[in-house]
Each structure stands twice: as C-alpha cells, then as structure tokens.
Design an enzyme around this catalytic site. Structure first.
Site: not given
Ligand code: FAD
Ligand code: NAD
Length: 472
Positions: A40, A42, A325, A451
């Site tokens: 699953g 991140t 991302m 509605h």
């Molecule tokens: P990842 O989900 O990062 O998966 C990569 C996996 O590879 C990891 O489990 C890692 O452990 C594993 N890995 C790395 N290197 C190796 C290796 N060498 N060998 C084996 N395994 C390895 N996105 C949304 O669309 N909606 C959201 O609501 C949302 N909320 C978020 C909230 C938070 C707090 C964060 C941090 C991110 C959120 N995101 C959200 C972003 C979303 O999590 C990522 O865009 C997404 O997980 C990317 O998927 P991925 O498969 O590219 O990578």
């Molecule tokens: P982000 O890119 O959304 O926001 C980072 C913010 O930090 C920006 O507003 C930027 O201007 C600011 N910033 C950058 N450098 C700074 C500094 N030195 N001091 C103060 N502000 C600074 O990044 P995030 O919130 O860390 O999220 C990371 C990624 O995870 C995003 O790409 C996002 O798409 C993904 N994510 C998605 C969801 C969702 O889809 N609901 C939820 C969480 C995370």
C-alpha cells in the site's frame, strides 16, 4: 537458478501494487518487491488513508463541539479519547493494507518482502537483487522492471526532524497528545490537512508559508477564499515568511523566522513543528546510476509517455517520475504501464486528474486555473455558483464555498473546474468524466441532476457559464 518473471515491480504503493495486479490480470508472471512490511506504500500506510481517518474523526469531534447545537442536539460534554481515535486509524490502515495482500493472492502476484535493487541491467533478463526482511539475499530475473519506489519528505535546512517535536506527516499522524501549539511549515496539502486535524482537536495552529499564498498550484480565487475560511476556523497564517532555524528544547521548539524577501528575524515558539514543504523522489540504493538509468536534475527517474526509461525494459511510474504526486495518478500510471508491457497501447490524460484537499470544506481542482488560461491567452467563460444558494447545502448547514467552471469561449468545452465546498472531491468527479469525454459546459448544464443534491451546484455553475443559472 534465479526465479524468472515477466515483470518485477519494485515498490508496493498505489503505483506499484496496481501495476502488479493489472500485469497479472493480463497474463504476465509478476512479482512485487516491497520493503515496508506491508503493501500500500506511503498512501495506505502513512499518507492518504491514516490522514483521512484522522480528518474524519476530528471532523466529527468538531461537529459535536460546534455544530450539533444548531441542529437542536444538546450534548453535555464532548470529550476527546485520542488513544481510541488513533487505534481506529491503525485499524483502518490494517484493513486496507491486508486487503491488498488478499488481492495479490487472488491475482497470483508474488509478494517479495524485502529491498530490491537492480543488480544488472541486461536486456530481456534484468537481474534484481533482494535483501529480504529476514536478512536473506535472493536474486530474481525479469524481462521488465517497473520502478515504483515513491517519494519522501523534503527536508528543510536548519530544521532537524526527530518525529517527536519536529515531525513530518508521519510523526503528525502519531502524536500521543494534542499539542498546545503547532507550527506547520508549508501551506500545501499536507500542512492544511494535518493542521486542520490538530486544530480541531485543540491545538493552536500557525502555518508559515514561504510564498504569499496558500495552496500555490490552486486557482487564485480558491486560494484566497480558502484562506479566509481556514482563518475563520482559527488557523493562523504567516505568509511570505521562511523558517531559518529550529531549536528544540524542553519547553518546545524555538523557530527563527524571516520575511521571505529579506528583513529582520523574529522567533516563534511551538510545542510541535510539522515540516511539510513538499516531497522528493525516493531512489536510494536502487542501483539506478549503475544500471545507466537517467535521472532529471531534481532526482526524478526520467521516463517517456510510455513510462519507459532510457534503459530498455526498465520502466517507472508514480511519485518517483514526478508530476502530480497523487495516489490516483500513480494508480492510473500503474494500469497504463502494465497494459503497455502486455503489448497494448495506453495513455493518461493528465489534464483530467483532480487534486483534492480534504479539509472542511474540501477543495478540489481539475484542468486549468484562471491564471493558467490567462497566461496561455485562451479566451474562456467562467460560470460560478455559491453553496449558499444550494438547498441541500443549506439543509446540511454547510454553505461555505462555490463551484466554478471554466469553459472555452469559442467551443464551450470544459477546460477546468474549481470547487470549495462540502464533498468537493466527490462532486468534481462528474466534471472529470465530462472532461474525459470532451464535454461542453452545456452538456453538464443539460444533464438532469437529482434534487436536493450538492451536485446541483455543479449544474448551476455550468448553466452560469452562459449566465443563465436559475437559483441566483
Ligand atoms: P509510494 O506510495 O511512496 O510507494 C512506494 C513504496 O516503495 C513504499 O512503500 C516504499 O517503502 C517502497 N520502496 C521504496 N524503495 C524500495 C526498494 N528499493 N525495495 C522495495 N520497496 C521499496 N495522495 C492522494 O491522491 N490523496 C490523498 O489524500 C493523499 N494524502 C496523502 C497524505 C500524506 C500524509 C502523504 C505523505 C501523501 C498523501 N498522498 C495523497 C500522496 C500519495 O501518498 C502518493 O502520491 C502515493 O503514495 C504515490 O504512490 P507510489 O506508488 O508512487 O509511491
Ligand atoms: P505541497 O507541495 O503541497 O506544499 C508545500 C508547501 O510548502 C508549498 O505551499 C510551498 O510553497 C511551501 N514551501 C516550500 N518550501 C518552503 C519553505 N522553505 N518554507 C515555507 N514554506 C515552504 O507539499 P506537501 O504538502 O508537503 O505534500 C507533498 C505531496 O503529497 C504533494 O505533492 C501532494 O500532492 C501530496 N499529498 C496529497 C494529498 C491529497 O491529495 N489530499 C494530501 C497530502 C499530500
């Protein structure tokens, strides 16, 4: 002899696990290497799912505290039981991650628990070395390798993460008590979502943002109104400000702030500091340079529109190749990549991928913003409709926000949609579908919407592209 697969996916996040399942469905012998101890990525483990579990719980807490009275519901004392809230979050995560293990079994994907590395790039039989979670060294070969290793928090110079006082999103999902004060560095998606969770539970939250705006990639009108809404909820903002130092101590963390454009420094104290200034690609120890895989100057794996890197048979998807991302973007790339590996053609319409911020109200955007259209010199019409004029939003007591649809002035084709409002993330999906089918605003306006529904605000905004909304 090393076991041979058609496809080995490295990384079991939304990109990797979905790619593996689709490849197996298409008859390719597939393995997925994941080193987290759970599938699953991140998203399911420390991202989308646990954050949404806490957003939901904290929203209910806030509703019980502040909204029930208006509905004629008297609650004498609303108390927070944080350990139960956190245990529920852990349970939700587990249900989701074990669900993926079940799907792997069902689809006959081999789940290899360990850290994968490209040991030798050899056309038709790439060698993958795995250090298993129980310490063994194993080797596999595969015709195709898909890199889906995701991303990690971007660090901030001068601010050392300890995941207790100075946390990333991962630490912010696991605090054991509500801090009195929290400073969030970065007014992006993570900052506003996790800041909302802890503000609702009682922390005084100040968001420090380098730029002069919050949620920088979003539509300008959305950014401004969302800031006002969050301020009304009690969140404080320090825009145009940078953090240059963080000194943790017994009483909390002392931050040094400076105006982004230069000027006098000042200090700000916080019990907990959340660093959320973006995420960077994760490729450590993968052996990419040795395999000859070209990376961009920002460290992303360089892949073409078919997810092919410069090395034949090595592909990459998800956060590690950049772009939005988002989990759903990674998933769609996983499906498309698997289909390409099986000999089909596939493509992704990056203009029709919605971004959603799960604050309350939610924020959702798809396609072009007004700023982008102006910059590109594209003539457009804008249709807007406020939730204060939507009967269901009034009945629910959720009237903050609006729907805005941007359509080409000449063809009426929908070019973008931006929503602040209740369930904005769900509402925007009808526009996503419309955009995939090349819909005009008129098509949405003429679609009969049930509605009383929040979705009628989307229809009215579409009507208002031609300035003929009925209810305003
Ligand atoms: P990842 O989900 O990062 O998966 C990569 C996996 O590879 C990891 O489990 C890692 O452990 C594993 N890995 C790395 N290197 C190796 C290796 N060498 N060998 C084996 N395994 C390895 N996105 C949304 O669309 N909606 C959201 O609501 C949302 N909320 C978020 C909230 C938070 C707090 C964060 C941090 C991110 C959120 N995101 C959200 C972003 C979303 O999590 C990522 O865009 C997404 O997980 C990317 O998927 P991925 O498969 O590219 O990578
Ligand atoms: P982000 O890119 O959304 O926001 C980072 C913010 O930090 C920006 O507003 C930027 O201007 C600011 N910033 C950058 N450098 C700074 C500094 N030195 N001091 C103060 N502000 C600074 O990044 P995030 O919130 O860390 O999220 C990371 C990624 O995870 C995003 O790409 C996002 O798409 C993904 N994510 C998605 C969801 C969702 O889809 N609901 C939820 C969480 C995370």
């Amino acid at each position: 002899m090393a076991e041979t697969f058609d496809v080995i996916v490295i990384g079991g996040g939304p990109g990797g696990y979905v790619c593996a399942i689709r490849a197996a469905q298409l008859g390719l012998k597939t393995a997925c290497v994941e080193n987290r101890g759970a599938l699953g990525g991140t998203c399911l483990n420390v991202g989308c799912i646990p954050s949404k579990a806490l957003l939901q719980s904290s929203h209910l807490f806030e509703e019980a505290n502040h909204s029930f009275a208006a509905h004629g519901i008297k609650v004498s004392k609303v108390e927070l039981d944080l350990p139960t809230m956190m245990a529920r979050k852990v349970d939700v995560v587990k249900q989701n991650t074990t669900g993926i293990e079940f799907l792997f079994k069902k689809n006959k994907v081999t789940y290899i628990k360990g850290t994968g590395k490209i040991a030798k790039a050899a056309r038709g039989a790439h060698e993958i070395a795995v250090k298993t979670l129980d310490g063994k060294d194993e080797t596999y070969t595969a015709k195709y390798v898909v890199i889906a290793t995701g991303s990690e928090t971007t660090p901030l110079p001068g601010v050392t993460i300890d995941e207790k006082q100075i946390v990333t999103s991962t630490g912010a999902l696991e605090l054991t008590k509500v801090p009195k004060s929290m400073v969030v560095i970065g007014a992006g998606v993570i900052g506003l979502e996790m800041g909302s969770v802890w503000r609702r539970l009682g922390a005084e939250v100040t968001v420090v943002e380098f730029l002069d705006v919050i949620l920088p990639p979003m539509d300008g009108e959305v950014r401004k109104q969302m800031q006002r809404i969050l301020e009304k909820q009690g969140m404080k903002f320090r825009l145009g400000t940078k953090v240059t130092k963080a000194e943790p101590g017994k009483a909390g963390v002392k931050l040094t702030l400076e105006p982004a454009k230069g000027g006098a420094a000042e200090t700000l104290d916080a019990e907990v500091v959340l660093v959320s200034i973006g995420r960077r690609p994760y490729t450590a120890g993968l052996g990419l340079a040795e395999a000859g895989v070209i990376m961009t100057n920002r460290g992303f794996v360089q892949a073409d529109e078919n997810f092919q890197t410069n090395v034949e048979g090595i592909f990459a998807i998800g956060d590690v190749i950049g772009g939005q991302m988002l989990a759903h973007k990674a998933e769609d790339e996983g499906v498309a990549c698997a289909e390409i590996l099986s000999g089909q053609t596939a493509h992704i319409n990056y203009d029709a991928i919605a971004g959603v911020v799960y604050t309350w109200p939610e924020v959702a955007g798809i396609g072009k913003t007004e700023e982008q259209l102006k910059e590109a010199g594209i003539a457009y019409h804008s249709g807007k409709f406020p939730f204060s004029a939507n009967s269901r939003a009034r009945a629910n007591g959720d009237t903050d926000g609006f729907v805005k649809i941007l359509a080409d002035a000449a063809t009426d084709r929908v070019l973008g949609c931006h929503i602040i409002g209740p369930e904005a993330g769900d509402l925007i999906m009808e526009v996503a579908l419309g955009m995939e089918f090349g819909a005009a605003a008129e098509d949405i306006a003429r679609t009969c919407h049930a509605h009383p529904q929040l979705g009628e605000a989307v229809k009215e905004a579409a009507l208002n592209v031609a300035k003929r909304a009925i209810h305003i």
